[in-house]
Scaffold this active site. Structure first.
Site, PDB file in Angstrom:
ATOM      1  N   HIS A 260     -12.702 -25.969  -7.529  1.00 52.40           N
ATOM      2  CA  HIS A 260     -12.095 -25.932  -8.864  1.00 52.40           C
ATOM      3  C   HIS A 260     -12.263 -27.286  -9.578  1.00 52.40           C
ATOM      4  CE1 HIS A 260      -9.019 -24.545 -11.836  1.00 52.40           C
ATOM      5  NE2 HIS A 260      -8.809 -25.840 -11.940  1.00 52.40           N
ATOM      6  N   GLU A 261     -11.836 -28.346  -8.902  1.00 48.98           N
ATOM      7  CA  GLU A 261     -11.909 -29.668  -9.540  1.00 48.98           C
ATOM      8  C   GLU A 261     -13.364 -30.091  -9.738  1.00 48.98           C
ATOM      9  OE1 GLU A 261      -9.320 -30.661 -10.917  1.00 48.98           O
ATOM     10  OE2 GLU A 261      -7.828 -29.494  -9.801  1.00 48.98           O
ATOM     11  N   HIS A 264     -14.544 -28.761 -12.976  1.00 44.20           N
ATOM     12  CA  HIS A 264     -14.139 -29.656 -14.076  1.00 44.20           C
ATOM     13  C   HIS A 264     -15.062 -30.877 -14.106  1.00 44.20           C
ATOM     14  CE1 HIS A 264     -10.458 -27.781 -15.487  1.00 44.20           C
ATOM     15  NE2 HIS A 264      -9.883 -27.784 -14.296  1.00 44.20           N
TER      16      HIS A 264
HETATM   17 ZN    ZN Z   1      -8.136 -26.679 -13.770  1.00 43.36          ZN
END
Ligand code: ZN
Length: 496
Positions: A260-261, A264
């Site tokens: 997830h990170e 980003h």
């Molecule tokens: Zn997020």
């Protein structure tokens, strides 16, 4: 110096101060000794004050005035438009109100943390009341066309409106409820023991780092550390910090948290660094940012093709741990759908119901239709209606998230917007690029990353989120790609 160059220089200095604050903030959440907290607060306060002064300096207003009606190229037009938006919002806020909000939310966060621990909503209620009042003042100061909620949304999702989000969310909800119902009624359940075995943390770190590098996060331009609440901080060109947290018996948390990170981070690393500090070189909106993290975490990272490549490697990393687990068992357990109380632990499907509930309540609070003291009752009633569960206490219900205590009303919808955009972008990427699963099966993610770099990351703020979506996919934002993706995934798993 001409007015445009002068404006960019001023605005860039504001962004430079912000990025210094980001380094200091990252350190605070990773390596700072606890006794450094007071001095760090002073440093952060000093940076924030100077940043705000830079941003609201009359010089920026003057330069924007000089550029009104000036002949500008495409990049310049975008930069002037978006700097004006940021500047206008900042100067419309009376400094007394800014200060009052800052003071209130810093205290409210402590009260909230205690209240959650004891599940004591009445202790938090007066603070929520105060925050809602201040947020109404903020909306009035900033201005809006239809709904005061739009003024709050604008901070996170420029150009989005409550009316438009309400429409898309209603359509999503209408299709989600029967889908989640069919999953529950199927009687199929994955094995629960697979992801909760002993997974040594140092090995989780090695595996997670390798997976993040494989999907395209550049560790020469970033790093991965541990923290209590995971985040990604794009500090500037060549420097993006990811954080995660590990639990020795929960593989899910560390592994999917890293993907997830890293999603980003890949967005931050893909921005046009020649334009650092200007809107053209900055991310589009929080919803678009979240679309990138969820695309890699869920659309790619929970998919079958991804695990066809990574599952043998996961077995090697944890020798003996997964000997009795088949690839199918593993994939099913990583895609368990189950109604539950806590948003951050929810699966991809039910997660959106948690958001729709919060979005509805926030609007009711802002309109004055819901009194802050009535939040627990309204929460539990809506939760029962939407997820057929009743929280045992408020810690498990309306006190679970930090957002309201931070004054972050208007933030929640960006999470589901992220899920919607991720599905719509991925559907288009599959159309444009052909068989992406064949790439993933052999550990190749470069074509997808390159497509995202070109279509989304390097666009910066050239378009607002809704326009970007139309430009990339040819369609306005719709709930259909997300529903099609969820049905496509859960159909075979649950036999529905
Ligand atoms: Zn997020």
């Amino acid at each position: 110096m001409d007015a445009y160059t002068d404006l960019i220089q001023h605005f860039r200095e504001f962004r430079l101060l912000e990025s210094i604050g980001a380094v200091v903030g990252w350190d605070q959440h990773t390596y700072m000794p606890t006794k450094g907290a007071n001095h760090r607060a002073e440093q952060m306060g000093y940076l924030a004050k100077h940043g705000h002064e830079k941003l609201t300096s009359p010089k920026i207003g003057e330069l924007l005035g000089q550029l009104d009606g000036a002949k500008l190229d495409d990049t310049q037009t975008v930069n002037v438009r978006e700097i004006r938006r940021t500047y206008d919002r900042a100067v419309k806020m009376p400094s007394k109100l800014v200060e009052e909000i800052a003071k209130t939310v810093s205290q409210a966060q402590n009260v909230w943390a205690e209240a959650r621990k004891k599940s004591d909503f009445p202790a938090f209620a007066p603070w929520l009341d105060k925050i809602v009042t201040l947020k109404r003042e903020e909306a009035k100061a900033v201005g809006y066309k239809d709904s005061p909620y739009d003024a709050l949304l604008d901070e996170y999702e420029p150009g989005a409106t409550a009316a438009e989000i309400t429409r898309v969310f209603a359509e999503l909800r209408a299709d989600l409820i029967p889908l989640v119902g069919a999953i529950a009624a199927s009687g199929q359940k994955p094995r629960k023991d697979i992801l909760t075995r002993e997974y040594a943390i140092d090995r989780q770190h090695i595996f997670g780092q390798a997976a993040a590098a494989a999907i395209g996060f550049d560790f020469q331009a970033g790093r991965l550390d541990t923290t209590v609440h995971p985040f990604c901080s794009g500090i500037g060109p060549g420097d993006c910090r990811l954080t995660t947290r590990y639990h020795p018996r929960e593989l899910n948390q560390g592994l999917f948290g890293i993907l997830h990170e890293a999603g980003h981070g890949i967005y931050e690393q893909g921005l046009d660094h020649a334009h650092f500090g200007t809107p053209v070189g900055s991310f589009c909106s929080l919803g678009i940012h979240e679309s990138q993290s969820r695309l890699w975490e869920n659309q790619v990272g929970r998919g079958r093709a991804f695990w066809e490549h990574f599952f043998p490697r996961l077995r090697q990393t944890f020798p003996g741990t997964l000997d009795d687990v088949s690839l199918d068992d593993f994939i099913f357990s990583a895609n368990n759908v189950e109604k539950s109380f806590i948003r951050v632990e929810a699966d991809e499907a039910t997660y959106n119901m948690h958001i729709i509930l919060r979005f509805e309540m926030e609007q009711a609070l802002m309109r004055g239709d819901l009194k802050p003291s009535d939040v627990p009752g309204a929460w539990n009633e809506t939760f029962k209606r939407m997820l057929d569960l009743t929280p045992a206490n408020d810690a498990q219900g309306c006190l679970q998230d930090i957002h309201w205590s931070m004054g972050g009303l208007g933030y929640f919808p960006t999470y589901t917007l992220g899920n919607l955009y991720a599905a719509q972008f991925m559907q288009q990427a599959r159309k444009d690029l052909g068989d992406l699963d064949a790439d993933f099966r052999v550990g190749q993610f470069g074509r997808l990353k390159g497509w995202l770099n070109e279509k989304i990351h390097r666009q910066g703020q050239r378009q607002r989120a809704g326009e970007l979506c139309k430009r990339v996919t040819g369609q306005a934002l719709s709930h259909k790609p997300l529903i099609a993706y969820l049905r496509g995934k859960y159909g075979p798993l649950y036999g529905i």
